[in-house]
Design an enzyme around this catalytic site. Sequence first.
Site, short mmCIF file in Angstrom:
data_model
loop_
_atom_site.label_atom_id
_atom_site.label_comp_id
_atom_site.label_asym_id
_atom_site.label_seq_id
_atom_site.Cartn_x
_atom_site.Cartn_y
_atom_site.Cartn_z
N HIS A 350 8.44 19.90 17.38
CA HIS A 350 8.84 18.96 16.33
C HIS A 350 10.23 18.39 16.50
CE1 HIS A 350 5.54 19.33 13.36
NE2 HIS A 350 5.37 20.51 13.93
N LYS A 536 14.06 11.37 2.16
CA LYS A 536 13.82 12.31 3.26
C LYS A 536 14.95 13.32 3.21
CE LYS A 536 13.94 8.69 6.11
NZ LYS A 536 12.73 8.95 6.89
N ARG A 537 14.88 14.39 4.02
CA ARG A 537 16.01 15.31 4.06
C ARG A 537 17.29 14.57 4.45
NH1 ARG A 537 15.26 21.01 3.32
NH2 ARG A 537 17.38 21.19 4.08
N LYS A 542 19.35 10.96 10.47
CA LYS A 542 18.51 10.07 9.66
C LYS A 542 19.30 8.90 9.08
CE LYS A 542 15.14 13.69 8.33
NZ LYS A 542 13.77 13.16 8.49
N THR A 644 6.88 11.16 8.73
CA THR A 644 5.60 10.93 8.06
C THR A 644 5.84 10.15 6.77
OG1 THR A 644 5.82 13.14 7.09
CG2 THR A 644 4.32 12.90 8.96
N LYS A 648 3.57 7.16 4.70
CA LYS A 648 3.24 7.13 3.27
C LYS A 648 3.65 5.79 2.66
CE LYS A 648 4.50 12.03 3.13
NZ LYS A 648 5.67 12.89 2.84
C1 LIG Z 1 6.70 13.26 3.61
C2 LIG Z 1 7.79 14.11 3.09
C3 LIG Z 1 8.90 14.40 3.90
C4 LIG Z 1 9.07 13.84 5.29
O1 LIG Z 1 9.78 12.63 5.21
P1 LIG Z 1 10.36 11.94 6.54
O2 LIG Z 1 10.80 10.60 6.05
O3 LIG Z 1 9.24 11.84 7.50
O4 LIG Z 1 11.47 12.78 7.01
C5 LIG Z 1 9.89 15.20 3.38
N1 LIG Z 1 9.81 15.71 2.15
C6 LIG Z 1 8.77 15.45 1.34
C7 LIG Z 1 8.74 16.02 -0.03
C8 LIG Z 1 7.72 14.65 1.78
O5 LIG Z 1 6.67 14.41 0.98
#
Ligand SMILES: *Cc1c(COP(=O)(O)O)cnc(C)c1O
Length: 801
Positions: A350, A536-537, A542, A644, A648
Amino acid sequence: MNSFNSEALFVERFKETTSDMYGRDFEDTSNVERYLALGNMIREYANSNWKATKNAVKKHQTKQLYYFSMEFLMGRLLTNNLMNLGIYDTVCEGLKELGMDINDLEEIESDAGLGNGGLGRLAACFMDSLASLNYAGNGNCIRYHYGLFKQKIENDEQVEMPDCWLKYGNVWEVWKPYHGVRVKFGGYVDGYINEQGKFVTFHHPDFVVRAVPYDEPIIGYHTKTTNTLRLWDAEVDEDTAPTGNLNKYLDDVTALTANVYPDDSTPEGKELRLKQEYFFVCAGLSQIIESHLRVYPSLDNLPEKVAIQLNDTHPVLVIPELMRILCDEYDYEWDDAWKIVKGTVAYTNHTVMAEALEKWSQETVQKLLPRIYMIIEEIDRRWKFEVDHLGLCAIYPNVAVLREGQVHMANLAIVGSHSVNGVAKLHSKILVDDVFKDFVTIEPSLFNNKTNGITHRRWLMYCNPQLTSLLEDTIGDEFKTDPEKLQDLMAYVEDPVLQQKFMDVKKQRKQILADYIKKTMNIDVNVNSIFDCQSKRLHAYKRQLLNIFNVMNIYMHMKEDPNYRIYPRTFFFSAKAAPSYYLAKEIIKLINIVADRVNNDPETNEFLKVVFIPNYSVSVAEILIPAADVSEQISTAGKEASGTGNMKYMMNGALTLGTLDGANVEIVDQVGEENAEIFGLHVEDINHLKHEQAYHSWDYYRSHDEIRRVIDSLRNGYWTKDPDAFRLIYNDVLTQGDEFFVLADFGGYSRAQTHVEARYRDTNNWARTMLINIAKSGYFSSDRTIEEYASQIWNLDKIVF
Ligand SMILES: *Cc1c(COP(=O)(O)O)cnc(C)c1O
């Protein structure tokens, strides 16, 4: 007859169950009690399919997958389970008849946040797809008593609060105390030669716990298949508890499953984490072996009947532990055992960031897991021999399992697996070309790509019923079971009526988010503004910093020039920072301080607002993502393995504003360059700059007035009186050389944001672009991902009932 056959029957049974469970009239029960009663009814209802699934697997000797992951970010399950069982409407209507709103019960369920972010959510999406596609796929993890922390913002800063997700228990789980497994730590190993001349070892542990499983049904969508997510908890082992210091023993047992480690990627030397890793690996494997031997005479055919997928390296001890079981407990010769292990195990990588590749000191592993350590040494010794034999001793340092006092977990995973995959095309290519290139010279066929996905059931059908119903009205409902059918929407993207309907749906979703923001944060947001979201985190790579720098620049520009005004825009941020990640925390503080100022400035706040939504989690994502117009995916090229969140957002009709990184590349491949907004340095540019040491962030600071204005404002009292408030940020982008090329990409990003605005002003074309994004998002359903894993790595057949 089942309680969900009709609304009337449901109402009757629901009242009865609640009343029976709590010994009082239904009218006198609380919503929490009603929620728990409903949960119980659903689980009981799912039980017959759960049993049928187990029986079908046994009868047809179906191959099973075990997904080993330290993290499962499941979110809430009530509505998800009702929808998958096809009884959502019955329950909804029934509750209405009782004067109740299903949303009130939904709210009671805690968001199961047993993970940090993307990696854990991927595991949860995979579970949903496996069951929905009729594969026998089980999850294996730890029953942490506390989830990742709950984030609060106080005085603009992150505060970590405990996440007591088990406060009301967990209605979905079934405790199986009679399936306990002993897990042994520490102590020493001795050995002797037995009568057959075989070296036999004996482990004298100094700490033994009993792992006890809690099983949760994973209910497939409109199918009988009901798989199991098994969470292991630690309990005292009565028979081996140490004499003497009893309280310390009890504390150590409790600590083992207390919480999820909140470090997103940096390795830390906490032994407890390594204990957790071995704990769920050992327990999980022991159960697999036992259930295999209940059906088959030996473990010879393990690879034909069991596939084990390692979600990152956290569960990599599966490899030496399975060797231990085969050699020590079942008398296999090393080479035969090794074949079985390699045939069974596969590994998903990952990350490409060297500092995030997991390593443990040899000393720690040896002390905590003496027998496992001996096996790792033997794996390393034989591997070195093999590499030498191929005449490749020069590359050995890069592929060694043991090196310079450390156990390299990724190398162990690669050596012991029959498949190593990355999670997006670009990421897999970087693994092969760069991070693991020396392994490729030895065994090229090991490496493959499986681009991540998200379950469209949660991330479209469940979280966005308004859009789902518009899609159904337009293209029918085939996309629900076959997400590639979203493509059918392509025939209608030019239709101005549909375009308008899409904009209406988006507006509804923006209103839902606006109401949530008003209620929870008391901030007014304008639903006619562009909703620009980065959730995101919080991590330097990022680049939330790039986003907020641009916001700061826009604000300062509007303040300086009263004629300069932007199309109204609301920038949403949502992100948790690891508690010890000070730079990330300072970025959160910067975002909140900028938000305070900007939102309360009457000169500009019709045009610009900034909202930091606390506690990013699956539940927050479900409200935020459907409301987004713009999806910020702006990581430094080459750093985000896949992402991911980007998928979404796309599926909910948002424009990707992104770099060519991770799965963004594939999003662009799907929608075409004209239907995404791409900017910034490419991986090759960055590699070149690094290689030539040609990047100097100071040059951008000196030559770029807007950058200089923004950076200076961090220290000159513009945002806060404390000149040191943003020192880490200042140092990071200037004195420490700006590792993630924030200043280098600032100009391109800021121009891209201007393009986004121009696109949005052309409403019909905007809607058309969003419809194309939705139409092309089917590829990113985790159903597609799981089908690829199933056929190319796991070799699974579907369950036959
Ligand atoms: C999908 C998701 C992530 C991943 O987000 P990225 O933008 O791909 O880093 C992190 N936290 C939650 C709660 C999510 O649903």
